[in-house]
Design an enzyme around this catalytic site. Structure first.
Site, short mmCIF file in Angstrom:
data_model
loop_
_atom_site.label_atom_id
_atom_site.label_comp_id
_atom_site.label_asym_id
_atom_site.label_seq_id
_atom_site.Cartn_x
_atom_site.Cartn_y
_atom_site.Cartn_z
N ARG A 196 0.83 -1.22 0.00
CA ARG A 196 0.00 0.00 0.00
C ARG A 196 0.87 1.26 0.00
NH1 ARG A 196 -3.89 -0.13 4.55
NH2 ARG A 196 -4.75 1.73 3.58
N HIS B 148 -6.08 9.12 11.81
CA HIS B 148 -5.90 7.67 11.65
C HIS B 148 -4.45 7.29 11.35
CE1 HIS B 148 -10.48 7.05 10.66
NE2 HIS B 148 -10.26 7.38 11.92
N THR C 163 -16.09 11.94 2.81
CA THR C 163 -16.23 10.93 3.86
C THR C 163 -17.69 10.51 3.97
OG1 THR C 163 -15.85 10.40 6.19
CG2 THR C 163 -16.34 12.70 5.72
N SER C 164 -17.87 9.21 4.21
CA SER C 164 -19.24 8.68 4.28
C SER C 164 -19.91 9.02 5.61
CB SER C 164 -19.21 7.17 4.08
OG SER C 164 -18.33 6.59 5.03
N ASN D 295 -19.51 16.02 -1.66
CA ASN D 295 -19.50 14.57 -1.89
C ASN D 295 -20.41 14.27 -3.08
OD1 ASN D 295 -19.89 11.63 -1.51
ND2 ASN D 295 -18.96 12.00 0.50
N PRO D 296 -20.00 13.38 -3.97
CA PRO D 296 -20.89 13.04 -5.09
C PRO D 296 -22.09 12.21 -4.68
CG PRO D 296 -18.82 11.80 -5.25
CD PRO D 296 -18.68 12.72 -4.08
N1 APR Z 1 -14.79 13.34 -4.23
C1 APR Z 1 -15.42 13.43 -3.02
N2 APR Z 1 -15.96 12.36 -2.40
C2 APR Z 1 -15.88 11.17 -3.02
C3 APR Z 1 -15.25 11.01 -4.26
C4 APR Z 1 -14.69 12.16 -4.89
N3 APR Z 1 -14.07 12.11 -6.07
N4 APR Z 1 -15.33 9.70 -4.61
C5 APR Z 1 -15.96 9.07 -3.61
N5 APR Z 1 -16.32 9.95 -2.64
C6 APR Z 1 -17.01 9.71 -1.37
C7 APR Z 1 -17.98 8.57 -1.36
O1 APR Z 1 -19.24 8.98 -1.89
C8 APR Z 1 -18.04 8.25 0.13
O2 APR Z 1 -19.01 9.06 0.78
O3 APR Z 1 -16.02 9.35 -0.43
C9 APR Z 1 -16.66 8.63 0.63
C10 APR Z 1 -15.76 7.48 1.01
O4 APR Z 1 -16.32 6.82 2.10
P1 APR Z 1 -15.55 5.70 2.91
O5 APR Z 1 -14.92 4.73 1.95
O6 APR Z 1 -16.47 5.20 3.96
O7 APR Z 1 -14.31 6.49 3.51
P2 APR Z 1 -14.15 7.31 4.88
O8 APR Z 1 -15.39 8.05 5.20
O9 APR Z 1 -12.86 8.02 4.76
O10 APR Z 1 -13.97 6.11 5.90
C11 APR Z 1 -13.47 6.38 7.16
O11 APR Z 1 -12.93 4.07 7.54
O12 APR Z 1 -11.98 2.37 6.25
C12 APR Z 1 -11.83 3.17 7.40
O13 APR Z 1 -9.91 4.05 8.42
C13 APR Z 1 -10.60 4.00 7.20
O14 APR Z 1 -10.24 6.32 7.29
C14 APR Z 1 -11.15 5.36 6.85
C15 APR Z 1 -12.45 5.39 7.63
#
Ligand code: APR
Length: 252
Positions: free
Chosen positions: A72, A121, A192-193, A217-218
């Site tokens: 990674r 993190h 972020t989700s 966020n999209p």
């Molecule tokens: N621009 C903005 N947002 C985007 C894009 C983009 N180009 N592409 C995807 N997304 C959004 C998705 O719609 C989703 O809401 O990014 C988000 C990613 O969500 P997760 O995969 O759940 O990531 P995150 O919220 O960072 O998860 C938090 O979980 O896996 C663990 O430790 C890891 O830090 C991570 C934490």
């Protein structure tokens, strides 16, 4: 891109001097950094995430986990900051304060030039001693070879300096993140989700402290209902449009 949301967000930000930003995996999507699960391709797909990213998994098979993080780290080294990272770094120069709280472990905000970054993190490039001797290594590849290398301080294993499943966040980093979002006039929540706590609770803390909240966020997220404005679109497109310096009054 959601044009109405973009205009409303631009208006809101025009009055803001202290901005906080919370970023997640979507921030790095346009840089081609795969999420944890997306990286689990090929030979890695047969492992359970707990084998690859938990203290128990590491103790059971340190070389396996070290190789997963080495792979990674290579993906991250090949990635480049995208237009979203760059526009955040540039915006800092004209604000009194711009603090970034990131859940990402890829270091791309710093590589884009951002200085005030709180990594809640951890960071995949750094390694630290598995035991409590506390040593941190910025360049594990410079250490004597091994899978994983031994801590030069105490001889224990080195482990990636990231937060694993079942681990607490570093209390200092979490405290700094809370202070950043509650001390800001506005919080931009990007990519972020909103499913993973305690990071997902930060927008609500910000709101309770009086900050305005903008989501970029999209896709719909758990945080949308706590937002003043939602801009639907990709970080690499929306952030440059949102943070572009005002061109001033048009010549008549
Ligand atoms: N621009 C903005 N947002 C985007 C894009 C983009 N180009 N592409 C995807 N997304 C959004 C998705 O719609 C989703 O809401 O990014 C988000 C990613 O969500 P997760 O995969 O759940 O990531 P995150 O919220 O960072 O998860 C938090 O979980 O896996 C663990 O430790 C890891 O830090 C991570 C934490």
């Amino acid at each position: 891109m959601n044009e109405g949301g973009l205009e409303a967000a631009r208006e809101l930000l025009a009055r803001v001097r202290r901005l906080a930003v919370l970023t997640g995996a979507g921030m790095s999507a346009e840089s081609g950094v795969p999420t944890f699960r997306d990286a689990q391709t090929g030979l890695w797909s047969r492992f359970d995430p707990m084998q690859l990213a938990s203290p128990e998994g590491f103790r059971a098979d340190p070389p396996l986990v070290w190789r997963w993080y080495a792979w990674r780290r290579e993906l991250v080294a090949r990635a480049r900051p995208n237009a979203g990272h760059l526009s955040l770094a540039q915006a800092a120069a004209r604000l009194d304060r711009l603090q970034i709280v990131t859940q990402n472990v890829d270091g791309l905000h710093q590589r884009a030039g951002s200085r005030d970054v709180i990594e809640i993190h951890g960071n995949i490039v750094r390694s630290r001693c598995l035991e409590e001797c506390g040593l941190v290594y910025e360049r594990p590849e410079d250490l004597p070879p091994g899978e994983p290398p031994r801590c030069p301080g105490c001889g224990s294993w080195l482990r990636p300096d990231v937060v694993w499943f079942g681990e607490m966040l570093d209390p200092e980093a979490l405290h700094a993140a809370e202070a950043a979002v509650t001390g800001a006039e506005a919080l931009l929540v990007v990519g972020t989700s909103g499913l993973v706590y305690p990071a997902a609770g930060l927008p609500m803390h910000a709101r309770q402290a009086g900050a305005r909240v903008i989501v970029v966020n999209p896709q719909p997220t758990e945080i949308d209902s706590a937002a003043d404005v939602v801009v639907r679109g990709a970080a690499g497109v929306v952030l440059p449009a949102l943070l572009a310096r005002e061109s001033g009054s048009a010549a008549g």
